[in-house]
Design an enzyme around this catalytic site. Structure first.
Site, PDB file in Angstrom:
ATOM      1  N   ASP A   1       8.167   3.103  -9.385  1.00  0.00           N
ATOM      2  CA  ASP A   1       7.047   3.953  -8.970  1.00  0.00           C
ATOM      3  C   ASP A   1       7.096   5.256  -9.756  1.00  0.00           C
ATOM      4  OD1 ASP A   1       5.120   5.441  -7.694  1.00  0.00           O
ATOM      5  OD2 ASP A   1       5.727   4.879  -5.674  1.00  0.00           O
TER       6      ASP A   1
ATOM      7  N   ASN B   1       5.850  -2.340   9.221  1.00  0.00           N
ATOM      8  CA  ASN B   1       6.663  -1.168   9.500  1.00  0.00           C
ATOM      9  C   ASN B   1       5.965  -0.240  10.501  1.00  0.00           C
ATOM     10  OD1 ASN B   1       8.900   0.491   9.183  1.00  0.00           O
ATOM     11  ND2 ASN B   1       8.102   1.519   7.370  1.00  0.00           N
TER      12      ASN B   1
ATOM     13  N   VAL C   1       3.537   3.166   3.188  1.00  0.00           N
ATOM     14  CA  VAL C   1       3.893   2.255   4.294  1.00  0.00           C
ATOM     15  C   VAL C   1       5.403   2.142   4.507  1.00  0.00           C
ATOM     16  CG1 VAL C   1       1.781   0.909   4.039  1.00  0.00           C
ATOM     17  CG2 VAL C   1       3.843   0.226   2.781  1.00  0.00           C
ATOM     18  N   GLY C   2       6.192   2.803   3.645  1.00  0.00           N
ATOM     19  CA  GLY C   2       7.647   2.759   3.816  1.00  0.00           C
ATOM     20  C   GLY C   2       8.352   1.781   2.899  1.00  0.00           C
ATOM     21  N   LYS C   3       7.772   1.524   1.722  1.00  0.00           N
ATOM     22  CA  LYS C   3       8.402   0.574   0.775  1.00  0.00           C
ATOM     23  C   LYS C   3       9.787   1.045   0.353  1.00  0.00           C
ATOM     24  CE  LYS C   3       5.148   0.910  -2.270  1.00  0.00           C
ATOM     25  NZ  LYS C   3       4.255   1.835  -1.521  1.00  0.00           N
ATOM     26  N   THR C   4       9.900   2.353   0.045  1.00  0.00           N
ATOM     27  CA  THR C   4      11.175   2.874  -0.448  1.00  0.00           C
ATOM     28  C   THR C   4      12.269   2.753   0.604  1.00  0.00           C
ATOM     29  OG1 THR C   4      10.042   4.427  -1.926  1.00  0.00           O
ATOM     30  CG2 THR C   4      12.337   4.902  -1.392  1.00  0.00           C
ATOM     31  N   SER C   5      11.970   3.106   1.834  1.00  0.00           N
ATOM     32  CA  SER C   5      12.976   3.005   2.900  1.00  0.00           C
ATOM     33  C   SER C   5      13.412   1.559   3.106  1.00  0.00           C
ATOM     34  CB  SER C   5      12.414   3.571   4.211  1.00  0.00           C
ATOM     35  OG  SER C   5      12.152   4.952   4.089  1.00  0.00           O
TER      36      SER C   5
ATOM     37  N   LYS D   1       0.831  -1.192   0.000  1.00  0.00           N
ATOM     38  CA  LYS D   1       0.000   0.000   0.000  1.00  0.00           C
ATOM     39  C   LYS D   1       0.874   1.254   0.000  1.00  0.00           C
ATOM     40  CE  LYS D   1      -3.635   2.127   2.887  1.00  0.00           C
ATOM     41  NZ  LYS D   1      -4.637   2.299   1.819  1.00  0.00           N
ATOM     42  N   GLY D   2       0.393   2.325  -0.608  1.00  0.00           N
ATOM     43  CA  GLY D   2       1.145   3.572  -0.621  1.00  0.00           C
ATOM     44  C   GLY D   2       1.338   4.138   0.778  1.00  0.00           C
TER      45      GLY D   2
END
Length: 392
Positions: free
Chosen positions: A104, A329, A78-82, A75-76
């Site tokens: 993205d 997270n 939630v900290g995927k990039t980190s 989901k947008g």
């Protein structure tokens, strides 16, 4: 109706041919700077001995020199990039030449690394032990290159396909319609198509073979599912186009034989379609290869986010994509103060975490809890700190 469908499908085919050609040209440009740096001594996986108990879970991810792909999504917000960036930093610090790729459209890698990674080209990340490169896929750059290619070649792509079907005269009569202009605005799914073209390069290019770990920071759930299903969609579409083409070619060949006109032509269009179909099959097989590819779902401890993660997990399993881990997270630690807000918030998170154990899709996954920290995670030092908390 069939002819209209043919023009539509031909335009689509012309787009994907041009996209593949543009990707190759773009790739040769970006690898010029990539190869100009002498990293040969570094671009080797270093043997690192670490106590196994310190890396339960991560030990399996970091072991071996065979290339592995890790896709992080959910989901947008939630900290995927980190999570993706911290994993890439940890791979690099454990001896793996690593590439982290953002698919993205709203890129965040530059913000996460605190370094300008824009431009759609490979950019070296500073401050790690082994080579770490980042790539933010740029639809705008590819769109401009595609327009330039279309202007250079005009409508030849569409006309060549129609020529191979024996419809060259009709294509000339329709030339004034400028079919190529239909492609000035690329079809829906451009972001996913560009991402797929990059995956093709990872599979086929010798220059990319230097990377033993490739981490994908994927778009929110909907975009990611389209990306994973695109190879099957294109394979089916190409199959239908080839069947239609054979039927029309057979009919025109019969007409020509009646008048003893025309010589057999080499079917270059069919060869290109078949090659594209084979490449799509390779990408599809890569996504479904549990030995080399793993999808890691990232979520936060709220019921809404966990429910979406459950649906994502079900969709990934339907696509035969390997899912083994779930990162939860921003988990609040137990409160040691009289903060009523903190106590209530943690209770709410604990109830959400309990739903995971009862969820039929998520219960079998390995749960990794990432704590909510009191600082913003930015830069290589911050990502290393986060990686040590998450990837154990």
């Amino acid at each position: 109706m069939a002819m209209a469908s043919l023009f539509h499908q031909s335009s689509k085919t012309h787009f994907y041919f041009a996209l593949a050609n543009v990707s190759r040209r773009s790739f040769s440009t970006l690898t010029t700077s990539f190869n100009s740096r002498t990293f040969k001594p570094l671009f080797q996986v270093r043997a690192v001995t670490t106590p196994t108990e310190a890396f339960v879970g991560f030990n399996e991810m970091v072991s071996g020199t065979q290339r592995k792909y890790f896709m992080l999504g959910g989901k947008g917000g939630v900290g995927k990039t980190s999570c993706a960036a911290s994993l890439a930093v940890k791979f690099a610090n454990h001896g793996h030449p690593t590439l982290v790729v953002s698919t993205d459209p709203a890129h965040s890698l530059s913000d996460s690394f605190d370094q300008n990674l824009t431009g759609g080209a490979l950019v070296p990340v500073q401050g790690v032990d082994s080579p770490l490169y980042a790539l933010e896929i740029s639809p705008e750059r590819t769109r401009e290159e595609f327009r330039a290619a279309s202007q250079l070649h005009g409508d030849k792509g569409v006309k060549n396909i129609m020529d191979s079907m024996g419809l060259g005269m009709l294509a000339e009569q329709l030339g004034e319609l400028k079919l190529g202009e239909l492609l000035d605005t690329p079809p829906p799914g451009l972001d996913e198509a560009i991402a797929i073209s990059k995956v093709m390069q990872f599979l086929e290019s010798k220059e990319y073979s230097a990377f033993s770990r490739i981490v994908f920071d994927t778009a929110p759930t909907g975009h990611t599912l389209r990306l994973l299903s695109l190879p099957d969609f294109l394979d089916a579409s190409i199959g239908k186009m080839m069947k239609l083409k054979k039927k029309i070619a057979s009919a025109t060949s019969a007409l020509k034989s009646m008048f003893n006109k025309g010589e057999p032509q080499r079917d270059d269009a069919s060869d290109k379609l078949e090659q594209l179909r084979e490449r799509m099959a390779k990408v599809r097989d890569l996504f479904r290869d549990s030995e080399t590819t793993e999808f890691i779902i990232v979520t936060i401890p709220t019921v809404m986010a966990i429910n979406e993660s459950s649906r994502l997990c079900a969709s990934l399993k339907k696509e035969s994509v390997s899912v083994r881990k779930l990162i939860v997270n921003q988990v609040l630690p137990p409160s040691t103060s009289e903060c009523k807000f903190c106590v209530m918030r943690r209770k709410d998170q604990m109830r959400a975490l309990e739903t995971i154990t009862k969820d039929p899709e998520l219960a079998s996954l390995k749960i990794i809890q990432a704590p909510l920290v009191d600082v913003e995670i930015r830069g290589v030092a911050g990502l290393k700190f986060m990686g040590d908390l998450v990837w154990k």
